[in-house]
Design a protein around this motif. Structure first.
Motif, PDB file in Angstrom:
ATOM      1  N   GLU A  40      33.658  33.501  35.484  1.00  0.00           N
ATOM      2  CA  GLU A  40      33.956  34.908  35.786  1.00  0.00           C
ATOM      3  C   GLU A  40      32.967  35.544  36.769  1.00  0.00           C
ATOM      4  O   GLU A  40      33.394  36.246  37.695  1.00  0.00           O
ATOM      5  N   PRO A  41      31.639  35.347  36.629  1.00  0.00           N
ATOM      6  CA  PRO A  41      30.732  36.033  37.567  1.00  0.00           C
ATOM      7  C   PRO A  41      31.007  35.652  39.035  1.00  0.00           C
ATOM      8  O   PRO A  41      30.794  36.471  39.938  1.00  0.00           O
ATOM      9  N   ILE A  42      31.493  34.447  39.248  1.00  0.00           N
ATOM     10  CA  ILE A  42      31.782  34.021  40.627  1.00  0.00           C
ATOM     11  C   ILE A  42      33.033  34.735  41.131  1.00  0.00           C
ATOM     12  O   ILE A  42      33.063  35.279  42.244  1.00  0.00           O
ATOM     13  N   ARG A  43      34.046  34.789  40.263  1.00  0.00           N
ATOM     14  CA  ARG A  43      35.283  35.495  40.658  1.00  0.00           C
ATOM     15  C   ARG A  43      35.006  36.979  40.867  1.00  0.00           C
ATOM     16  O   ARG A  43      35.514  37.600  41.798  1.00  0.00           O
ATOM     17  N   GLN A  44      34.132  37.532  39.999  1.00  0.00           N
ATOM     18  CA  GLN A  44      33.815  38.961  40.102  1.00  0.00           C
ATOM     19  C   GLN A  44      33.115  39.256  41.431  1.00  0.00           C
ATOM     20  O   GLN A  44      33.402  40.262  42.089  1.00  0.00           O
ATOM     21  N   ALA A  45      32.206  38.358  41.821  1.00  0.00           N
ATOM     22  CA  ALA A  45      31.469  38.590  43.079  1.00  0.00           C
ATOM     23  C   ALA A  45      32.433  38.612  44.261  1.00  0.00           C
ATOM     24  O   ALA A  45      32.288  39.428  45.181  1.00  0.00           O
ATOM     25  N   LEU A  50      35.658  41.959  48.171  1.00  0.00           N
ATOM     26  CA  LEU A  50      36.921  42.458  48.732  1.00  0.00           C
ATOM     27  C   LEU A  50      37.023  43.972  48.556  1.00  0.00           C
ATOM     28  O   LEU A  50      37.428  44.696  49.480  1.00  0.00           O
ATOM     29  N   LEU A  51      36.625  44.442  47.368  1.00  0.00           N
ATOM     30  CA  LEU A  51      36.737  45.888  47.117  1.00  0.00           C
ATOM     31  C   LEU A  51      35.762  46.676  47.988  1.00  0.00           C
ATOM     32  O   LEU A  51      36.031  47.825  48.337  1.00  0.00           O
ATOM     33  N   ASN A  60      29.564  32.319  62.611  1.00  0.00           N
ATOM     34  CA  ASN A  60      30.159  30.968  62.574  1.00  0.00           C
ATOM     35  C   ASN A  60      29.499  30.081  61.521  1.00  0.00           C
ATOM     36  O   ASN A  60      30.181  29.303  60.843  1.00  0.00           O
ATOM     37  N   LEU A  61      28.193  30.155  61.431  1.00  0.00           N
ATOM     38  CA  LEU A  61      27.457  29.210  60.573  1.00  0.00           C
ATOM     39  C   LEU A  61      27.335  29.694  59.133  1.00  0.00           C
ATOM     40  O   LEU A  61      26.777  28.990  58.300  1.00  0.00           O
ATOM     41  N   GLY A  62      27.867  30.880  58.861  1.00  0.00           N
ATOM     42  CA  GLY A  62      27.828  31.397  57.486  1.00  0.00           C
ATOM     43  C   GLY A  62      26.918  32.591  57.354  1.00  0.00           C
ATOM     44  O   GLY A  62      26.090  32.869  58.234  1.00  0.00           O
ATOM     45  N   LEU A  63      27.066  33.315  56.240  1.00  0.00           N
ATOM     46  CA  LEU A  63      26.192  34.466  55.973  1.00  0.00           C
ATOM     47  C   LEU A  63      24.747  33.966  55.886  1.00  0.00           C
ATOM     48  O   LEU A  63      24.483  32.980  55.193  1.00  0.00           O
ATOM     49  N   PRO A 274      35.684  32.876  55.018  1.00  0.00           N
ATOM     50  CA  PRO A 274      35.861  34.268  54.577  1.00  0.00           C
ATOM     51  C   PRO A 274      34.637  34.781  53.815  1.00  0.00           C
ATOM     52  O   PRO A 274      34.052  34.057  52.993  1.00  0.00           O
ATOM     53  N   VAL A 275      34.275  36.025  54.076  1.00  0.00           N
ATOM     54  CA  VAL A 275      33.052  36.575  53.479  1.00  0.00           C
ATOM     55  C   VAL A 275      33.148  36.620  51.960  1.00  0.00           C
ATOM     56  O   VAL A 275      32.197  36.293  51.258  1.00  0.00           O
ATOM     57  N   PHE A 276      34.318  37.006  51.431  1.00  0.00           N
ATOM     58  CA  PHE A 276      34.404  37.112  49.958  1.00  0.00           C
ATOM     59  C   PHE A 276      34.254  35.744  49.291  1.00  0.00           C
ATOM     60  O   PHE A 276      33.713  35.633  48.191  1.00  0.00           O
ATOM     61  N   VAL A 277      34.694  34.699  49.987  1.00  0.00           N
ATOM     62  CA  VAL A 277      34.502  33.337  49.461  1.00  0.00           C
ATOM     63  C   VAL A 277      33.003  32.995  49.481  1.00  0.00           C
ATOM     64  O   VAL A 277      32.460  32.423  48.521  1.00  0.00           O
ATOM     65  N   GLN A 278      32.351  33.364  50.552  1.00  0.00           N
ATOM     66  CA  GLN A 278      30.907  33.104  50.641  1.00  0.00           C
ATOM     67  C   GLN A 278      30.135  33.883  49.570  1.00  0.00           C
ATOM     68  O   GLN A 278      29.156  33.389  49.010  1.00  0.00           O
ATOM     69  N   GLN A 279      30.596  35.112  49.279  1.00  0.00           N
ATOM     70  CA  GLN A 279      29.939  35.889  48.207  1.00  0.00           C
ATOM     71  C   GLN A 279      30.107  35.178  46.871  1.00  0.00           C
ATOM     72  O   GLN A 279      29.211  35.183  46.028  1.00  0.00           O
TER      73      GLN A 279
END
Ligand SMILES: Cc1ncc(COP(=O)(O)O)c(C=O)c1O
Length: 391
Positions: A40-45, A50-51, A60-63, A274-279
């Motif tokens: 859950e904490p990963i999905r929440q992040a 997104l929110l 390109n290389l990531g956050l 995607p940024v939310f995936v990286q988060q």
């Protein structure tokens, strides 16, 4: 379409899975993933990201903070890995494709240790490279490498040595001494090593979560080594499509300018993850010390449960894999693994991957993914196999 595309083999795992499509009564163990949802904490992040409106392109290389976190994580396992060696990718398979694009020209020779997940040998073929296969060999169900044979196969003509360990499908794992020998040999031949270490934390040779031997442990400054990694397996994140690459030291001859070029390649492939995936990835790494040992301990329990069942079946050859998430086994008198896998789906509702999907070397074998949230599913699968074998 290019000629190479016309002969591109399809996935025989998909072929079996498609045969069971739409059937809710099939117990499916064909794909390499757990049926446990991402914590859950990963999905929440990711949801929070997104929110917050993080819906734009990223570097390109990531956050930078994810690259930092990956470098810290890898350094904790293998000794100093500088952040400028890390690139975030949209999955482990993309990390591998980028590594191949970065290294291979048409006509180049790549030596692959097989049997292996078919994507790894398809990628060089797509790029026009030649794949030379060096086979692991089974001894009472345990797959072994003939190191001398592999060393002899890698010559000055070999551009890339591709090794996946812990290995999908066999679970075979390289020793530190073998890694050191391969690095030393490749220094002489000028060969790059592409190491697919996505199962490194699913290793059963120590305490749960202890990493398998890694080429990073043995590498020296400037070695021509690229390591591909993934969040999929040990963080339960298959559907997220998140991975990373570790390139050679940036200030070595092998690494000079390499990360800039990798950034360009990323631009022309996915542009960025995607940024939310990286988060989600950042949250995963923050809980790695709790999560990964728990996942690895559970996998080990699943492995032992399934293997005990398989070992008790007459006519079955199998050995306890030292790493990965698969039992690779054969049944006496069964030579055509694709036909057998299709029959097990059609007649017994049991979904396994045919060994032939991993190359001719795997023909006659079946792969069973034991990553099951509820280990009782494995028992139910074993019952179906027993029934299929008339036991
Ligand atoms: C050996 C191996 N490498 C890489 C991958 C890629 O994982 P992903 O693309 O999900 O990160 C897999 C997935 O099954 C695999 O088995």
């Amino acid at each position: 379409m290019r000629a190479a595309m016309q002969v591109l083999p399809g996935s025989k795992i998909r072929e079996v899975a498609n045969a069971g499509l739409g059937r809710s009564d099939v117990l499916a163990f064909w794909f390499g993933e757990s049926d446990e949802v991402t914590p859950e904490p990963i999905r929440q992040a990711a949801a929070d990201s997104l929110l917050r409106g993080e819906t734009f392109y990223s570097h390109n290389l990531g956050l930078p903070e994810l690259r930092q976190a990956i470098a810290r994580y890898a350094s904790g396992l293998h000794g100093e890995v500088a952040v400028d060696r890390v690139a975030v990718t949209s999955s482990g398979v993309t990390a591998l494709m980028l590594a191949m694009q970065w290294l291979l020209s048409p006509g180049d020779e790549l030596v692959a240790v097989v049997p292996v997940w078919p994507n790894l040998t398809a990628q060089p073929l797509i790029l026009g490279a030649q794949v030379k296969r060096v086979a692991l060999r089974p001894q009472a169900g345990a797959w072994r490498l003939d190191l001398d044979e592999l060393l002899a196969a890698v010559t000055a003509r070999t551009r890339v040595l591709l090794v996946n360990a812990p290995n999908n499908p066999t679970g075979w794992t390289l020793t530190a001494a073998e890694q050191a020998a391969l690095l030393a040999h490749c220094r002489k031949t000028g060969t790059w090593i592409v190491a697919d270490e996505v199962y490194e934390r699913l290793y059963y040779g120590g305490s749960p979560g202890q990493a398998a031997p890694s080429f990073l442990d043995q590498a020296q400054f400037g070695d021509r080594l690229v390591v591909a990694q993934s969040f999929s397996k040990s963080f339960l994140m298959t559907g997220w499509r998140l991975g990373w690459l570790v390139l050679p030291d940036a200030d070595s001859a092998a690494g000079a300018g390499g990360m800039d070029t990798m950034g360009k390649l990323l631009e022309f492939n996915s542009s960025c993850t995607p940024v939310f995936v990286q988060q989600g990835g950042l949250a995963a790494l923050a809980m790695a010390d709790d999560l990964v040992p728990r996942v690895a301990a559970h996998m080990r329990a699943c492995r032992d449960r399934l293997l005990t069942g398989l070992e008790g079946l007459p006519g079955v050859t199998v050995a306890r894999p030292p790493g990965g998430m698969y039992a690779f086994f054969r049944i006496e008198g069964q030579g055509d693994s694709l036909a057998l896998a299709k029959r097990l789906v059609a007649e017994n509702g049991l979904g396994l991957a045919p060994g032939a999907a991993f190359g001719d070397e795997g023909e006659g074998w079946l792969r069973w993914c034991f990553a099951s949230r509820d280990p009782a599913r494995l028992d139910a699968g074993l019952d179906r196999l027993r029934f299929a074998l008339g036991l």
